[in-house]
Design an enzyme around this catalytic site. Structure first.
Site, PDB file in Angstrom:
ATOM      1  N   CYS A 103      -4.949  18.862 -86.759  1.00 31.78           N
ATOM      2  CA  CYS A 103      -5.778  20.115 -86.671  1.00 31.78           C
ATOM      3  C   CYS A 103      -5.982  20.436 -88.071  1.00 31.78           C
ATOM      4  O   CYS A 103      -5.164  20.236 -89.118  1.00 31.78           O
ATOM      5  CB  CYS A 103      -4.897  21.157 -86.158  1.00 31.78           C
ATOM      6  SG  CYS A 103      -5.645  22.936 -86.286  1.00 31.78           S
ATOM      7  N   HIS A 114      -9.180  21.540 -77.498  1.00 33.17           N
ATOM      8  CA  HIS A 114      -8.459  22.112 -78.770  1.00 33.17           C
ATOM      9  C   HIS A 114      -9.211  23.191 -79.355  1.00 33.17           C
ATOM     10  O   HIS A 114      -8.436  24.300 -79.827  1.00 33.17           O
ATOM     11  CB  HIS A 114      -8.337  20.744 -79.527  1.00 33.17           C
ATOM     12  CG  HIS A 114      -7.781  20.967 -80.916  1.00 33.17           C
ATOM     13  ND1 HIS A 114      -6.537  20.185 -81.200  1.00 33.17           N
ATOM     14  CD2 HIS A 114      -8.139  21.627 -82.062  1.00 33.17           C
ATOM     15  CE1 HIS A 114      -6.282  20.826 -82.377  1.00 33.17           C
ATOM     16  NE2 HIS A 114      -7.136  21.711 -82.712  1.00 33.17           N
ATOM     17  N   GLU A 115     -10.430  22.942 -79.516  1.00 36.80           N
ATOM     18  CA  GLU A 115     -11.159  24.243 -80.226  1.00 36.80           C
ATOM     19  C   GLU A 115     -11.085  25.353 -79.275  1.00 36.80           C
ATOM     20  O   GLU A 115     -11.000  26.783 -79.756  1.00 36.80           O
ATOM     21  CB  GLU A 115     -12.557  23.884 -80.479  1.00 36.80           C
ATOM     22  CG  GLU A 115     -12.884  22.466 -81.430  1.00 36.80           C
ATOM     23  CD  GLU A 115     -11.824  22.565 -82.794  1.00 36.80           C
ATOM     24  OE1 GLU A 115     -11.624  23.894 -83.302  1.00 36.80           O
ATOM     25  OE2 GLU A 115     -11.438  21.576 -83.137  1.00 36.80           O
ATOM     26  N   HIS A 145      -8.186  27.255 -79.933  1.00 44.44           N
ATOM     27  CA  HIS A 145      -8.285  28.383 -80.966  1.00 44.44           C
ATOM     28  C   HIS A 145      -8.809  29.472 -80.728  1.00 44.44           C
ATOM     29  O   HIS A 145      -8.233  30.475 -81.259  1.00 44.44           O
ATOM     30  CB  HIS A 145      -9.114  27.595 -82.070  1.00 44.44           C
ATOM     31  CG  HIS A 145      -8.214  26.488 -83.132  1.00 44.44           C
ATOM     32  ND1 HIS A 145      -7.206  26.758 -83.677  1.00 44.44           N
ATOM     33  CD2 HIS A 145      -8.662  25.057 -83.313  1.00 44.44           C
ATOM     34  CE1 HIS A 145      -6.794  25.658 -84.456  1.00 44.44           C
ATOM     35  NE2 HIS A 145      -7.641  24.729 -84.034  1.00 44.44           N
TER      36      HIS A 145
END
Ligand SMILES: [Zn+2]
Length: 175
Positions: free
Chosen positions: A98, A140-141, A144
């Site tokens: 990351c 993953h994004e 966030h």
């Protein structure tokens, strides 16, 4: 313009992004700046809160593996207000890194496939069914944008192992 990155354990990485109500030129400029920031680090993804903007915008450049096992990055794909659904029951494990947690790579288990509905940078809605790497990077994004980091998805044992490294990152970038 390359933007400054925010690092673990900055509070903005724990906040939920706000939905984009209209895809304006300002948003498109943010996208260009995020792309420059992502490319400067040769990263495969970036979300707006990593550059200090609490907006539901993320970019990915999916990794493509060739027959010799070398990776390249696909052209940038933009997701505004992504909504994920229908994760597959089947999962797979691969290490993730990351931009906000430099030089730390840890195995993360995620579903193999996912469906996403999002807006493109012209404000048009699209739907995609993603599998493998494409699904992993988008998840993953999307984490966030929900104030989550991949380290939240580790086993307790994994987390204990990397805790000293995380503290060192926090100290180096935030203190
Ligand atoms: Zn990340």
């Amino acid at each position: 313009m390359k933007l400054p990155l925010f690092y673990y354990d900055h509070p903005i990485l724990r906040q939920k992004a706000l939905l984009v109500t209209e895809v304006t030129d300002e948003i498109r400029q943010l996208i260009r700046d995020m792309e420059e920031t992502m490319d400067a680090a040769a990263s495969i993804g970036i979300s707006a809160n990593q550059v200090g903007k609490l907006l539901s915008v993320c970019l990915v450049r999916y990794p493509i593996e060739d027959e010799y096992g070398n990776y390249s990055r696909a052209p940038t794909k933009v997701y505004i207000n992504p909504k994920l659904s229908n994760p597959t029951k089947q999962t797979w494990v691969h290490d993730e890194g990351c931009l906000s947690i430099p030089k730390l790579y840890v195995d993360v288990e995620r579903p193999v496939g996912i469906t996403v509905v999002a807006l493109d940078e012209n404000g048009n809605e699209f739907t995609e069914q993603l599998t493998g790497w494409a699904a992993r990077v988008l998840m993953h994004e999307n984490d966030h944008l929900n104030g989550k980091l991949f380290i939240d998805r580790l086993t307790k044992k994994q987390r204990n192992q990397i805790d000293p490294a995380l503290r060192a990152i926090d100290k180096k970038y935030n203190r």
